[in-house]
Design a protein around this motif. Structure first.
Motif, mmCIF file in Angstrom:
data_model
loop_
_atom_site.group_PDB
_atom_site.id
_atom_site.type_symbol
_atom_site.label_atom_id
_atom_site.label_comp_id
_atom_site.label_asym_id
_atom_site.label_seq_id
_atom_site.Cartn_x
_atom_site.Cartn_y
_atom_site.Cartn_z
ATOM 1 N N ALA A 61 0.830 -1.205 0.000
ATOM 2 C CA ALA A 61 0.000 0.000 0.000
ATOM 3 C C ALA A 61 0.867 1.258 0.000
ATOM 4 N N ALA A 62 1.922 1.238 0.805
ATOM 5 C CA ALA A 62 2.823 2.394 0.857
ATOM 6 C C ALA A 62 3.472 2.643 -0.499
ATOM 7 N N GLY A 63 3.913 1.557 -1.140
ATOM 8 C CA GLY A 63 4.536 1.695 -2.455
ATOM 9 C C GLY A 63 3.570 2.255 -3.482
ATOM 10 N N GLY A 64 2.322 1.774 -3.462
ATOM 11 C CA GLY A 64 1.326 2.276 -4.405
ATOM 12 C C GLY A 64 1.029 3.744 -4.194
ATOM 13 N N ILE A 65 0.911 4.158 -2.916
ATOM 14 C CA ILE A 65 0.639 5.566 -2.613
ATOM 15 C C ILE A 65 1.762 6.456 -3.137
ATOM 16 N N ALA A 69 1.491 9.384 -6.140
ATOM 17 C CA ALA A 69 1.865 10.786 -5.938
ATOM 18 C C ALA A 69 2.954 11.209 -6.926
ATOM 19 N N ILE A 70 3.933 10.325 -7.146
ATOM 20 C CA ILE A 70 5.023 10.636 -8.081
ATOM 21 C C ILE A 70 4.485 10.800 -9.497
ATOM 22 N N ALA A 71 3.521 9.946 -9.878
ATOM 23 C CA ALA A 71 2.971 10.008 -11.240
ATOM 24 C C ALA A 71 2.290 11.350 -11.490
ATOM 25 N N VAL A 72 1.473 11.817 -10.544
ATOM 26 C CA VAL A 72 0.792 13.098 -10.744
ATOM 27 C C VAL A 72 1.783 14.250 -10.663
ATOM 28 N N ALA A 73 2.778 14.140 -9.786
ATOM 29 C CA ALA A 73 3.807 15.176 -9.716
ATOM 30 C C ALA A 73 4.559 15.278 -11.040
ATOM 31 N N ALA A 74 4.828 14.123 -11.660
ATOM 32 C CA ALA A 74 5.519 14.124 -12.960
ATOM 33 C C ALA A 74 4.652 14.767 -14.034
ATOM 34 N N MET A 75 3.352 14.440 -14.043
ATOM 35 C CA MET A 75 2.435 15.082 -14.989
ATOM 36 C C MET A 75 2.421 16.586 -14.778
ATOM 37 N N GLY A 199 -2.806 7.653 -3.698
ATOM 38 C CA GLY A 199 -1.644 8.537 -3.690
ATOM 39 C C GLY A 199 -1.806 9.690 -4.661
ATOM 40 N N ALA A 200 -2.387 9.403 -5.838
ATOM 41 C CA ALA A 200 -2.614 10.458 -6.826
ATOM 42 C C ALA A 200 -3.573 11.512 -6.277
#
Length: 241
Positions: A61-65, A69-75, A199-200
């Motif tokens: 769960a921690a890894g997915g979160i 968050a990283i994916a949306v930050a990259a976008m 996370g997103a």
């Protein structure tokens, strides 16, 4: 629901800054509650069933979160977009019209919400997906109104402000289809997908919504709205899910 929220601008209605911040706080509360009760906790349960380890489930769960968050930050960094208050962000937009920069900003915001609903239905439990869909729909109404009012403030006529606000919500069904499709094709990814969507959304809440609601000194109203939204979404999730 985004379009429903934007309807008042067609009739010349407006809202105060205080009310707008309270409504956006409500939206943040719904998203925050959905992230935990509808996404993170089910992700941990699904991971624990698959792995047989409580600690391993927590790590998944921690890894997915973090990945979400990283994916949306990259976008946010790579796609050119513009916020009404913060101005332009991301890559060089070139000759792209300003209004499309704003639409891209809302798209970055809305896509994780649609994905979360799709993943909710992708679990195979309709009641779980419905609680997410209702909750995200409820928080889309104040967002639609805020977008339409902001567009009116930038000089757009009533009809155009309404149509653009409506269009910004259409990215959510696309995110929903992608989320549901991914879970259908790869069931073992379910815990990761649920946590990723959470996370997103948490990134959007922290990076976009809460700072905006506190920008004009109306944090008390915004916090009251957040609390109401969180409690309402919790009740919906417990009742329907």
């Amino acid at each position: 629901m985004t379009g429903v929220g934007a309807l008042p601008v067609l009739f010349g209605r407006s809202i105060s800054r205080q009310t707008s911040d309270a409504l956006l706080g409500f939206a943040a509360g719904v998203m925050l509650s959905a992230s935990f009760f509808s996404l993170i906790l089910p992700a941990i349960e699904a991971a624990e069933l698959a792995s047989g380890s409580t600690f391993g489930a927590a790590l998944i769960a921690a890894g997915g979160i973090v990945l979400g968050a990283i994916a949306v930050a990259a976008m946010n960094e790579m796609l050119p977009h513009e916020h009404f208050i913060e101005g332009r962000e991301g890559a060089d937009p070139g000759a792209l019209a300003r209004i499309w920069l704003f639409v891209l900003a809302i798209t970055i915001h809305n896509f994780p919400e649609g994905m979360a609903v799709g993943i909710g239905f992708g679990t195979g439990e309709i009641s779980h997906g419905m609680s997410l869909a209702i909750g995200i729909g409820l928080q889309n109404a104040p967002e639609g109104l805020a977008v339409a009012v902001a567009l009116r403030g930038q000089g757009y006529d009533r009809r155009r402000a309404f149509v653009i606000a409506l269009l910004t919500g259409l990215v959510e069904p696309i995110g929903g289809l992608l989320g549901a499709g991914a879970m259908t094709l790869a069931a073992p990814l379910l815990p990761w997908g649920l946590a990723f969507a959470a996370g997103a959304m948490l990134y959007v809440i922290s990076h976009e919504i809460i700072p905006e609601t506190h920008r004009h000194g109306h944090q008390n109203r915004a916090t009251a709205g957040l609390t109401l939204g969180l409690v309402l979404m919790m009740i919906l999730d417990v009742t329907l899910g």
